[in-house]
Design a protein around this motif. Sequence first.
Motif, PDB file in Angstrom:
ATOM      1  N   UNK A 149      62.907  60.893  14.918  1.00 42.20           N
ATOM      2  CA  UNK A 149      61.619  60.652  14.254  1.00 42.20           C
ATOM      3  C   UNK A 149      61.703  59.422  13.355  1.00 42.20           C
ATOM      4  N   UNK A 150      60.551  58.895  12.967  1.00 46.46           N
ATOM      5  CA  UNK A 150      60.512  57.695  12.123  1.00 46.46           C
ATOM      6  C   UNK A 150      61.352  57.882  10.861  1.00 46.46           C
ATOM      7  N   UNK A 151      61.390  59.091  10.331  1.00 50.26           N
ATOM      8  CA  UNK A 151      62.106  59.348   9.076  1.00 50.26           C
ATOM      9  C   UNK A 151      63.622  59.198   9.218  1.00 50.26           C
ATOM     10  N   UNK A 152      64.123  59.108  10.438  1.00 51.80           N
ATOM     11  CA  UNK A 152      65.573  59.056  10.668  1.00 51.80           C
ATOM     12  C   UNK A 152      66.042  57.664  11.085  1.00 51.80           C
ATOM     13  N   UNK A 153      65.094  56.748  11.261  1.00 48.97           N
ATOM     14  CA  UNK A 153      65.434  55.368  11.620  1.00 48.97           C
ATOM     15  C   UNK A 153      65.709  54.603  10.331  1.00 48.97           C
ATOM     16  N   UNK A 154      66.843  53.932  10.271  1.00 52.61           N
ATOM     17  CA  UNK A 154      67.260  53.241   9.047  1.00 52.61           C
ATOM     18  C   UNK A 154      67.491  51.758   9.337  1.00 52.61           C
ATOM     19  N   UNK A 155      66.420  50.955   9.313  1.00 47.63           N
ATOM     20  CA  UNK A 155      66.584  49.529   9.628  1.00 47.63           C
ATOM     21  C   UNK A 155      67.332  48.772   8.540  1.00 47.63           C
ATOM     22  N   UNK A 156      67.522  49.400   7.361  1.00 49.37           N
ATOM     23  CA  UNK A 156      68.229  48.715   6.273  1.00 49.37           C
ATOM     24  C   UNK A 156      69.742  48.764   6.436  1.00 49.37           C
ATOM     25  N   UNK A 157      70.219  49.570   7.369  1.00 47.13           N
ATOM     26  CA  UNK A 157      71.664  49.653   7.604  1.00 47.13           C
ATOM     27  C   UNK A 157      71.944  49.022   8.967  1.00 47.13           C
ATOM     28  N   UNK A 158      72.855  48.055   8.970  1.00 49.45           N
ATOM     29  CA  UNK A 158      73.012  47.227  10.179  1.00 49.45           C
ATOM     30  C   UNK A 158      73.601  47.999  11.355  1.00 49.45           C
ATOM     31  N   UNK A 206      66.171  56.108  23.158  1.00 52.27           N
ATOM     32  CA  UNK A 206      65.900  56.854  21.926  1.00 52.27           C
ATOM     33  C   UNK A 206      64.436  57.282  21.970  1.00 52.27           C
ATOM     34  N   UNK A 207      64.239  58.602  21.990  1.00 51.80           N
ATOM     35  CA  UNK A 207      62.877  59.145  22.067  1.00 51.80           C
ATOM     36  C   UNK A 207      62.361  59.238  20.640  1.00 51.80           C
ATOM     37  N   UNK A 208      61.406  58.385  20.302  1.00 53.82           N
ATOM     38  CA  UNK A 208      60.837  58.400  18.960  1.00 53.82           C
ATOM     39  C   UNK A 208      59.427  58.968  19.037  1.00 53.82           C
ATOM     40  N   UNK A 209      58.829  59.133  17.870  1.00 56.12           N
ATOM     41  CA  UNK A 209      57.442  59.605  17.844  1.00 56.12           C
ATOM     42  C   UNK A 209      56.473  58.497  18.257  1.00 56.12           C
ATOM     43  N   UNK A 210      56.976  57.264  18.409  1.00 57.79           N
ATOM     44  CA  UNK A 210      56.104  56.148  18.842  1.00 57.79           C
ATOM     45  C   UNK A 210      56.293  55.812  20.316  1.00 57.79           C
ATOM     46  N   UNK A 211      57.259  56.435  20.973  1.00 58.70           N
ATOM     47  CA  UNK A 211      57.555  56.096  22.361  1.00 58.70           C
ATOM     48  C   UNK A 211      59.065  56.071  22.557  1.00 58.70           C
ATOM     49  N   UNK A 212      59.498  55.735  23.766  1.00 58.03           N
ATOM     50  CA  UNK A 212      60.940  55.746  24.061  1.00 58.03           C
ATOM     51  C   UNK A 212      61.471  54.313  23.993  1.00 58.03           C
ATOM     52  N   UNK A 213      62.498  54.114  23.148  1.00 59.70           N
ATOM     53  CA  UNK A 213      63.152  52.807  23.053  1.00 59.70           C
ATOM     54  C   UNK A 213      64.298  52.762  24.054  1.00 59.70           C
ATOM     55  N   UNK A 214      64.327  51.700  24.852  1.00 64.19           N
ATOM     56  CA  UNK A 214      65.445  51.518  25.784  1.00 64.19           C
ATOM     57  C   UNK A 214      66.106  50.181  25.497  1.00 64.19           C
ATOM     58  N   UNK A 238      65.857  45.550  19.337  1.00 68.37           N
ATOM     59  CA  UNK A 238      64.503  44.974  19.352  1.00 68.37           C
ATOM     60  C   UNK A 238      63.474  46.017  19.766  1.00 68.37           C
ATOM     61  N   UNK A 239      63.861  46.953  20.649  1.00 65.11           N
ATOM     62  CA  UNK A 239      62.904  47.989  21.067  1.00 65.11           C
ATOM     63  C   UNK A 239      62.515  48.863  19.881  1.00 65.11           C
ATOM     64  N   UNK A 240      63.506  49.224  19.046  1.00 71.86           N
ATOM     65  CA  UNK A 240      63.213  50.054  17.867  1.00 71.86           C
ATOM     66  C   UNK A 240      62.366  49.275  16.868  1.00 71.86           C
ATOM     67  N   UNK A 241      62.721  48.021  16.690  1.00 70.80           N
ATOM     68  CA  UNK A 241      61.965  47.196  15.740  1.00 70.80           C
ATOM     69  C   UNK A 241      60.496  47.114  16.167  1.00 70.80           C
ATOM     70  N   UNK A 242      60.263  46.937  17.459  1.00 74.18           N
ATOM     71  CA  UNK A 242      58.880  46.855  17.951  1.00 74.18           C
ATOM     72  C   UNK A 242      58.136  48.172  17.707  1.00 74.18           C
ATOM     73  N   UNK A 243      58.805  49.299  18.035  1.00 75.63           N
ATOM     74  CA  UNK A 243      58.131  50.598  17.899  1.00 75.63           C
ATOM     75  C   UNK A 243      57.800  50.911  16.437  1.00 75.63           C
ATOM     76  N   UNK A 244      58.727  50.571  15.532  1.00 76.92           N
ATOM     77  CA  UNK A 244      58.577  50.985  14.137  1.00 76.92           C
ATOM     78  C   UNK A 244      58.011  49.881  13.235  1.00 76.92           C
ATOM     79  N   UNK A 245      57.606  48.775  13.859  1.00 77.38           N
ATOM     80  CA  UNK A 245      57.207  47.613  13.063  1.00 77.38           C
ATOM     81  C   UNK A 245      56.201  47.939  11.952  1.00 77.38           C
ATOM     82  N   UNK A 246      55.244  48.847  12.284  1.00 75.72           N
ATOM     83  CA  UNK A 246      54.178  49.077  11.311  1.00 75.72           C
ATOM     84  C   UNK A 246      54.515  50.068  10.215  1.00 75.72           C
ATOM     85  N   UNK A 247      55.701  50.722  10.285  1.00 77.03           N
ATOM     86  CA  UNK A 247      55.929  51.765   9.265  1.00 77.03           C
ATOM     87  C   UNK A 247      56.548  51.172   8.013  1.00 77.03           C
TER      88      UNK A 247
END
Length: 335
Positions: free
Chosen positions: A263-272, A313-321, A326-335
């Motif tokens: 879920x969006x709450x578990x994605x941590x773009x601040x950690x490389x 990665x199955x997220x609440x915004x769609x599946x990142x492959x 970059x796929x995760x960044x695109x899906x979560x860009x607006x959060x």
Amino acid sequence: MNVPPAIRWSEGRLTLLDQRRLPAVVDYLDIPDIPSAVDAIGSLAVRGAPAIGIAAAYALAVAARDAGDSAGIAGVLRDGGDALIAARPTAVNLRWAVERLRIRGAAEPDPAALAAEAEAIHREDAAQCRAIGEHGRRLITPNANVLTHCNAGALAVSELGTATAPLYLNHDAGIPFHVYVDETRPLLQGARLTAWELDRAGIDVTLVCDSVPASLMAAGRIDLVIVGTDRVTRNGDVVNKVGTLNLAVLARHFGVPFYVACPASTYDPDTATGNDVTIEQRSDDEVRRGESAAVPAYNPAFDVTPARLVTGIITDRGIAEAPLESALEDLFRES
Ligand code: MRU
């Protein structure tokens, strides 16, 4: 689903299902203050990344009510929040939920506003799980054999679970499939929790030892692996219950798709990367369990699966492959 909720919030009272006692005993713990919440989180009475975040948010709202004026509330959010974050260092949801309450509390130092924020986190979690289920459903084809690890089920979130959400939705739709659950030593979240909740929901489930998935995959008896996660870092590395890495390596070797529900709450773009995450070390006694030789044990609670071993990665915004970053960044860009 017939699974008791992990977290109950009613008229300002927080109670948590005591998951240490499942499946033998279904009982709830009263959480009247921060120390009892820290103890419940640290001892895994409540566990699973989203659930510990939700529980921490409600605990702050409870403690704020007893804090008096706005200086007292600020103290609860600062010191209580730090104590909650320190209870378990790996899942990003804990820090994320505490930070949300701090931001709300700085704008509105009012217990009612903090309770509303905790309720919003809880509601959003339920919606995110349902969305993960909807996106992931197509991966569970009729008569598929699915393997999961630990508990990323209803007991670990608000409802439906993350890794289990596609399973619950397809089961409700009458699609037949079968789930293998590994025990997940040393605390047996697979055997005690996932097998129990899937069985209560009427899903066809078989329990196996942690060492069995290799031979199941070698025999072509696993079509898909789905696990949850405590943190997905910017590059797509997956931090999850220890043993997840073993399954990912096996899945790659045997050509089995390996999916992670996040879920969006578990994605941590601040950690490389996953190597930048603190892995919780737990007590030797959880491994020795009274029957082993009296030698030191090594007991990391989580491991890091590199992004290159993850099919999607199955997220609440769609599946990142791949490429996941970059796929995760695109899906979560607006959060
Ligand atoms: O130590 P636990 O039981 O809290 O570990 C839980 C997991 O590893 C889950 O897979 C993860 O938190 C995702 S829960 C939706």
